[in-house]
Design a protein around this motif. Structure first.
Motif, PDB file in Angstrom:
ATOM      1  N   PHE A   1     -31.997   2.087 -19.502  1.00 18.75           N
ATOM      2  CA  PHE A   1     -32.026   3.027 -18.389  1.00 18.75           C
ATOM      3  C   PHE A   1     -32.969   2.539 -17.311  1.00 18.75           C
ATOM      4  CE2 PHE A   1     -35.564   4.303 -21.010  1.00 18.75           C
ATOM      5  CZ  PHE A   1     -36.549   4.680 -20.101  1.00 18.75           C
ATOM      6  N   SER A   2     -32.759   3.054 -16.127  1.00 23.74           N
ATOM      7  CA  SER A   2     -33.675   2.850 -15.009  1.00 23.74           C
ATOM      8  C   SER A   2     -33.917   4.215 -14.385  1.00 23.74           C
ATOM      9  CB  SER A   2     -33.075   1.912 -13.957  1.00 23.74           C
ATOM     10  OG  SER A   2     -32.921   0.617 -14.470  1.00 23.74           O
ATOM     11  N   MET A   3     -35.109   4.403 -13.849  1.00 27.36           N
ATOM     12  CA  MET A   3     -35.455   5.669 -13.217  1.00 27.36           C
ATOM     13  C   MET A   3     -35.983   5.379 -11.815  1.00 27.36           C
ATOM     14  SD  MET A   3     -38.090   8.654 -14.398  1.00 27.36           S
ATOM     15  CE  MET A   3     -37.059   9.209 -15.743  1.00 27.36           C
ATOM     16  N   ASN A   4     -35.517   6.160 -10.863  1.00 27.17           N
ATOM     17  CA  ASN A   4     -35.978   6.039  -9.488  1.00 27.17           C
ATOM     18  C   ASN A   4     -37.209   6.928  -9.312  1.00 27.17           C
ATOM     19  OD1 ASN A   4     -35.896   5.334  -6.706  1.00 27.17           O
ATOM     20  ND2 ASN A   4     -34.974   7.311  -6.271  1.00 27.17           N
ATOM     21  N   ILE A   5     -38.342   6.294  -9.135  1.00 24.93           N
ATOM     22  CA  ILE A   5     -39.589   7.035  -8.913  1.00 24.93           C
ATOM     23  C   ILE A   5     -40.143   6.620  -7.560  1.00 24.93           C
ATOM     24  CG2 ILE A   5     -41.935   7.460  -9.721  1.00 24.93           C
ATOM     25  CD1 ILE A   5     -40.989   6.854 -12.532  1.00 24.93           C
ATOM     26  N   ARG A   6     -40.308   7.597  -6.699  1.00 25.63           N
ATOM     27  CA  ARG A   6     -40.873   7.320  -5.377  1.00 25.63           C
ATOM     28  C   ARG A   6     -42.391   7.466  -5.448  1.00 25.63           C
ATOM     29  NH1 ARG A   6     -36.201  10.352  -2.468  1.00 25.63           N
ATOM     30  NH2 ARG A   6     -34.690   8.667  -2.445  1.00 25.63           N
TER      31      ARG A   6
ATOM     32  N   GLN B   1     -30.768  -1.340 -13.302  1.00 20.18           N
ATOM     33  CA  GLN B   1     -31.748  -1.622 -12.258  1.00 20.18           C
ATOM     34  C   GLN B   1     -31.053  -1.909 -10.924  1.00 20.18           C
ATOM     35  OE1 GLN B   1     -34.830  -1.090 -12.424  1.00 20.18           O
ATOM     36  NE2 GLN B   1     -35.819  -2.270 -10.847  1.00 20.18           N
ATOM     37  N   ASN B   2     -29.963  -2.684 -10.949  1.00 27.23           N
ATOM     38  CA  ASN B   2     -29.233  -2.970  -9.713  1.00 27.23           C
ATOM     39  C   ASN B   2     -28.634  -1.709  -9.115  1.00 27.23           C
ATOM     40  OD1 ASN B   2     -29.774  -5.705  -9.724  1.00 27.23           O
ATOM     41  ND2 ASN B   2     -27.835  -6.272 -10.669  1.00 27.23           N
TER      42      ASN B   2
ATOM     43  N   VAL C   1     -28.254   5.535 -16.775  1.00 27.71           N
ATOM     44  CA  VAL C   1     -28.190   5.234 -18.209  1.00 27.71           C
ATOM     45  C   VAL C   1     -26.857   4.572 -18.542  1.00 27.71           C
ATOM     46  CG1 VAL C   1     -28.310   6.226 -20.533  1.00 27.71           C
ATOM     47  CG2 VAL C   1     -29.594   7.286 -18.667  1.00 27.71           C
ATOM     48  N   THR C   2     -26.900   3.599 -19.444  1.00 32.26           N
ATOM     49  CA  THR C   2     -25.675   2.947 -19.909  1.00 32.26           C
ATOM     50  C   THR C   2     -25.797   2.572 -21.379  1.00 32.26           C
ATOM     51  OG1 THR C   2     -24.058   1.210 -19.396  1.00 32.26           O
ATOM     52  CG2 THR C   2     -26.377   0.597 -19.286  1.00 32.26           C
TER      53      THR C   2
ATOM     54  N   GLY D   1     -34.620  -6.738 -14.753  1.00 34.35           N
ATOM     55  CA  GLY D   1     -35.755  -5.843 -14.594  1.00 34.35           C
ATOM     56  C   GLY D   1     -36.588  -6.218 -13.393  1.00 34.35           C
ATOM     57  N   ARG D   2     -37.807  -5.762 -13.410  1.00 32.85           N
ATOM     58  CA  ARG D   2     -38.712  -6.063 -12.303  1.00 32.85           C
ATOM     59  C   ARG D   2     -38.923  -7.560 -12.198  1.00 32.85           C
ATOM     60  NH1 ARG D   2     -44.005  -3.183 -12.704  1.00 32.85           N
ATOM     61  NH2 ARG D   2     -44.208  -4.012 -10.617  1.00 32.85           N
ATOM     62  N   GLY D   3     -39.066  -8.046 -10.982  1.00 33.57           N
ATOM     63  CA  GLY D   3     -39.317  -9.458 -10.772  1.00 33.57           C
ATOM     64  C   GLY D   3     -38.112 -10.325 -11.081  1.00 33.57           C
ATOM     65  N   SER D   4     -36.921  -9.745 -11.056  1.00 31.94           N
ATOM     66  CA  SER D   4     -35.665 -10.461 -11.336  1.00 31.94           C
ATOM     67  C   SER D   4     -35.589 -11.026 -12.751  1.00 31.94           C
ATOM     68  CB  SER D   4     -35.436 -11.579 -10.309  1.00 31.94           C
ATOM     69  OG  SER D   4     -35.310 -11.032  -9.027  1.00 31.94           O
ATOM     70  N   ASN D   5     -36.347 -10.473 -13.699  1.00 35.72           N
ATOM     71  CA  ASN D   5     -36.223 -10.872 -15.099  1.00 35.72           C
ATOM     72  C   ASN D   5     -34.845 -10.463 -15.605  1.00 35.72           C
ATOM     73  OD1 ASN D   5     -38.856 -11.881 -15.357  1.00 35.72           O
ATOM     74  ND2 ASN D   5     -39.657  -9.821 -15.663  1.00 35.72           N
ATOM     75  N   THR D   6     -34.214 -11.309 -16.407  1.00 37.09           N
ATOM     76  CA  THR D   6     -32.907 -10.987 -16.960  1.00 37.09           C
ATOM     77  C   THR D   6     -32.967 -11.009 -18.483  1.00 37.09           C
ATOM     78  OG1 THR D   6     -32.201 -13.300 -16.928  1.00 37.09           O
ATOM     79  CG2 THR D   6     -31.688 -11.984 -14.982  1.00 37.09           C
TER      80      THR D   6
END
Length: 116
Positions: A72-77, A29-30, A48-49, A57-62
């Motif tokens: 994984f994280s995906m960049n969606i505009r 995410q970072n 991916v890692t 994650g979202r909202g600074s959840n760890t």
């Protein structure tokens, strides 16, 4: 990787054409957020890692990310007038991942998968 890209071409998808992988990352995410803020990460890029040191994650959840998890994280505009759809998008993607795993494993029974 070639099978991955061949599958994308088959569906004419704009998602996943840029794939960034490393065995270990601080947080997908970072990395995604930093590259997106520099406008160098196209829509649909996938980070991916195998292991995250500082998963978030979202909202600074760890959370901890043990070996064997799909991370994984995906960049969606999303257009600014559609940001209310973001919450729905994460659930649709999660359901698609589960369905993809079921298809690959060729099982119709419930697959024990935890989505975080």
């Amino acid at each position: 990787p070639q099978a991955f890209y061949n599958h994308l071409i088959k569906f004419n998808s704009t998602l996943g054409h840029v794939l960034i992988y490393s065995p270990e990352m601080s947080s997908t995410q970072n990395i995604c957020k930093n590259l997106a803020s520099m406008n160098v990460l196209p829509h649909g890029s996938l980070i991916v890692t195998d292991s995250q040191i500082s998963g978030r994650g979202r909202g600074s959840n760890t959370w901890d990310s043990p070996q064997g998890c799909l991370m994984f994280s995906m960049n969606i505009r999303v257009p600014k007038n559609k940001t209310h759809c973001l919450v729905v998008i994460q659930y649709v993607v999660a359901m698609a991942v589960v369905q993809g795993i079921r298809n690959v494993l060729h099982v119709d029974d419930p697959v024990h998968i935890k989505i975080k």
